[in-house]
Design a protein around this motif. Structure first.
Motif, PDB file in Angstrom:
ATOM      1  N   TYR A 183      -9.450  -1.619  -6.121  1.00  0.00           N
ATOM      2  CA  TYR A 183      -8.443  -2.267  -5.299  1.00  0.00           C
ATOM      3  C   TYR A 183      -7.458  -1.233  -4.757  1.00  0.00           C
ATOM      4  O   TYR A 183      -7.211  -0.207  -5.406  1.00  0.00           O
ATOM      5  CB  TYR A 183      -7.675  -3.306  -6.105  1.00  0.00           C
ATOM      6  CG  TYR A 183      -8.457  -4.543  -6.427  1.00  0.00           C
ATOM      7  CD1 TYR A 183      -8.771  -5.470  -5.445  1.00  0.00           C
ATOM      8  CD2 TYR A 183      -8.872  -4.792  -7.735  1.00  0.00           C
ATOM      9  CE1 TYR A 183      -9.476  -6.624  -5.745  1.00  0.00           C
ATOM     10  CE2 TYR A 183      -9.589  -5.943  -8.047  1.00  0.00           C
ATOM     11  CZ  TYR A 183      -9.887  -6.845  -7.045  1.00  0.00           C
ATOM     12  OH  TYR A 183     -10.590  -7.976  -7.346  1.00  0.00           O
ATOM     13  N   PRO A 184      -6.870  -1.502  -3.605  1.00  0.00           N
ATOM     14  CA  PRO A 184      -5.841  -0.575  -3.093  1.00  0.00           C
ATOM     15  C   PRO A 184      -4.673  -0.451  -4.066  1.00  0.00           C
ATOM     16  O   PRO A 184      -4.315  -1.417  -4.750  1.00  0.00           O
ATOM     17  CB  PRO A 184      -5.388  -1.233  -1.779  1.00  0.00           C
ATOM     18  CG  PRO A 184      -6.537  -2.100  -1.384  1.00  0.00           C
ATOM     19  CD  PRO A 184      -7.143  -2.598  -2.660  1.00  0.00           C
ATOM     20  N   ASN A 232      -4.808   5.476   1.827  1.00  0.00           N
ATOM     21  CA  ASN A 232      -6.124   4.964   1.443  1.00  0.00           C
ATOM     22  C   ASN A 232      -6.412   5.110  -0.049  1.00  0.00           C
ATOM     23  O   ASN A 232      -7.548   4.923  -0.486  1.00  0.00           O
ATOM     24  CB  ASN A 232      -7.211   5.682   2.252  1.00  0.00           C
ATOM     25  CG  ASN A 232      -7.117   5.373   3.740  1.00  0.00           C
ATOM     26  OD1 ASN A 232      -6.902   4.229   4.135  1.00  0.00           O
ATOM     27  ND2 ASN A 232      -7.241   6.396   4.576  1.00  0.00           N
ATOM     28  N   ARG A 248       0.849  -1.186   0.000  1.00  0.00           N
ATOM     29  CA  ARG A 248       0.000   0.000   0.000  1.00  0.00           C
ATOM     30  C   ARG A 248       0.885   1.236   0.000  1.00  0.00           C
ATOM     31  O   ARG A 248       1.992   1.227   0.543  1.00  0.00           O
ATOM     32  CB  ARG A 248      -0.878   0.059   1.256  1.00  0.00           C
ATOM     33  CG  ARG A 248      -1.706  -1.179   1.535  1.00  0.00           C
ATOM     34  CD  ARG A 248      -2.868  -1.301   0.561  1.00  0.00           C
ATOM     35  NE  ARG A 248      -3.705  -2.440   0.924  1.00  0.00           N
ATOM     36  CZ  ARG A 248      -3.503  -3.679   0.502  1.00  0.00           C
ATOM     37  NH1 ARG A 248      -2.479  -3.945  -0.302  1.00  0.00           N
ATOM     38  NH2 ARG A 248      -4.306  -4.655   0.860  1.00  0.00           N
ATOM     39  N   LYS A 274      -6.906   4.284  -3.840  1.00  0.00           N
ATOM     40  CA  LYS A 274      -7.303   3.072  -4.552  1.00  0.00           C
ATOM     41  C   LYS A 274      -7.121   3.255  -6.056  1.00  0.00           C
ATOM     42  O   LYS A 274      -7.075   4.366  -6.572  1.00  0.00           O
ATOM     43  CB  LYS A 274      -8.759   2.723  -4.236  1.00  0.00           C
ATOM     44  CG  LYS A 274      -9.006   2.353  -2.776  1.00  0.00           C
ATOM     45  CD  LYS A 274     -10.437   1.922  -2.556  1.00  0.00           C
ATOM     46  CE  LYS A 274     -10.686   1.581  -1.098  1.00  0.00           C
ATOM     47  NZ  LYS A 274      -9.879   0.445  -0.645  1.00  0.00           N
ATOM     48  N   GLN A 275      -7.034   2.131  -6.753  1.00  0.00           N
ATOM     49  CA  GLN A 275      -7.005   2.121  -8.198  1.00  0.00           C
ATOM     50  C   GLN A 275      -8.423   2.349  -8.741  1.00  0.00           C
ATOM     51  O   GLN A 275      -9.404   2.214  -7.996  1.00  0.00           O
ATOM     52  CB  GLN A 275      -6.483   0.772  -8.699  1.00  0.00           C
ATOM     53  CG  GLN A 275      -5.093   0.410  -8.192  1.00  0.00           C
ATOM     54  CD  GLN A 275      -4.680  -0.954  -8.674  1.00  0.00           C
ATOM     55  OE1 GLN A 275      -4.563  -1.188  -9.872  1.00  0.00           O
ATOM     56  NE2 GLN A 275      -4.456  -1.876  -7.744  1.00  0.00           N
ATOM     57  N   ASP A 285      -7.982  -9.675  -1.493  1.00  0.00           N
ATOM     58  CA  ASP A 285      -7.387  -8.553  -2.191  1.00  0.00           C
ATOM     59  C   ASP A 285      -6.419  -9.078  -3.260  1.00  0.00           C
ATOM     60  O   ASP A 285      -5.361  -9.620  -2.943  1.00  0.00           O
ATOM     61  CB  ASP A 285      -6.629  -7.670  -1.208  1.00  0.00           C
ATOM     62  CG  ASP A 285      -6.090  -6.407  -1.849  1.00  0.00           C
ATOM     63  OD1 ASP A 285      -5.566  -5.586  -1.103  1.00  0.00           O
ATOM     64  OD2 ASP A 285      -6.193  -6.247  -3.075  1.00  0.00           O
TER      65      ASP A 285
END
Length: 231
Positions: free
Chosen positions: A154-155, A147, A140, A149-150, A227
Motif C-alpha cells: 500500500y502507499p 511513489n 501520500r 510504498k509500505q 486503497d
C-alpha cells in the motif's frame, strides 16, 4: 524564493543521520525557510532561531522524515507566500503548485511544519505565521518520495504516523489569518491532483478542515478506490 533547494540550511536526502545536528544557529531575513530536513532521519535541531522568514520556517519536506529531534527552537515573524489561506466557514482556500508557489502549503506558512508527525517536538516556541505548528493531512508522501510504498504494497500514508513526543511547545500571535485556524493545527490537505485549468497533475493544498478520505475536494480520477492505506 520558491527556488527548490535554495534554503538557508538544508539536509537533503541524507537517509539516517543519527550524528547530524544543527545547534545554536540564527537564520534571519530569509527569502525562503530557516532549516529544511528532506528525506533525512534522526537529525537534532537544538537552540536555533528563525526570524523574519518567508514560507515555513522549520520544514520537514516530503512526509518521510522521521525520528528527528526538534528541541528549544524559536520561529518568529513568519510570513505566508502570496495571499494567506483563508476562506469562509470550514472550507478554506484552494492553492495550486505553480512557478511562484512551489509548495502551495506555503500560503499557510508556519513556524514548524511536517507532513509526518513521527518526530520529537520538545520545548519549541512559535510566534506569528499562519499557525505556530502545522501538520496537514497528506495521504501520500510527496516530491522525491511520492511513489514510496509500505512493505504490504500500500502507499505510505504520512498522516497515519503518530507523534513520538509533542511536549512543552508554545505558540502565540498566530492563527489569525482564518477564523477557524489554530495555533497548533492538525488540518489542511496536501496531495497531488489534476488541475482543471491545464490538465496537469500538481500539488494541491487547501487550508480547510476537510477529511482527506471523505472530502469531495480529495478524490481524483486516479484515486484508488480500494486503497485501505495498510489498515
Amino acid at each position: 524564493r520558491n527556488r527548490p533547494g535554495r534554503y538557508s540550511i538544508h539536509y537533503h536526502l541524507a537517509g539516517n543521520a543519527p550524528n547530524a545536528y544543527i545547534k545554536n544557529v540564527a537564520v534571519y531575513n530569509s527569502n525562503w525557510r530557516c532549516i529544511t530536513i528532506h528525506g533525512t532521519n534522526d537529525v537534532t535541531l537544538f537552540g536555533n532561531v528563525g526570524f523574519n522568514v518567508l514560507g515555513h520556517c522549520y520544514y520537514l519536506e516530503d512526509g518521510m522524515e522521521e525520528r528527528n529531534l526538534l528541541q528549544r527552537n524559536l520561529a518568529a515573524y513568519v510570513h505566508p507566500i502570496q495571499t494567506a489561506g483563508s476562506g469562509g466557514g470550514q472550507a478554506g482556500t484552494d492553492r495550486w503548485q505553480s512557478d511562484t508557489l512551489f509548495d502551495p502549503s506555503d500560503s499557510g506558512a508556519s513556524g514548524f511544519y511536517a507532513l509526518n508527525a513521527y518526530n520529537t517536538w520538545l520545548d519549541n516556541a512559535a510566534s506569528g505565521g499562519f499557525s505556530g505548528f502545522t501538520f496537514p493531512h497528506a495521504p501520500r508522501a510527496i516530491k522525491d518520495h511520492r511513489n514510496i510504498k509500505q512493505p504490504n504494497g500500500y502507499p505510505f500514508d504520512p498522516s497515519m504516523r503518530p507523534f513520538l513526543l509533542f511536549k512543552g511547545n508554545s505558540a502565540h500571535s498566530t492563527g489569525y489569518f482564518w477564523e477557524h485556524n489554530a495555533a497548533v493545527y492538525m488540518g489542511g490537505m496536501l496531495f497531488y491532483k489534476t488541475d482543471p485549468a491545464d490538465g496537469e497533475v500538481k500539488l494541491f493544498y487547501n487550508n480547510g478542515r476537510g477529511s482527506i478520505h471523505a472530502d469531495t475536494l480529495c478524490p481524483d480520477p486516479n484515486w484508488p478506490d480500494l486503497d485501505e492505506i495498510g489498515r
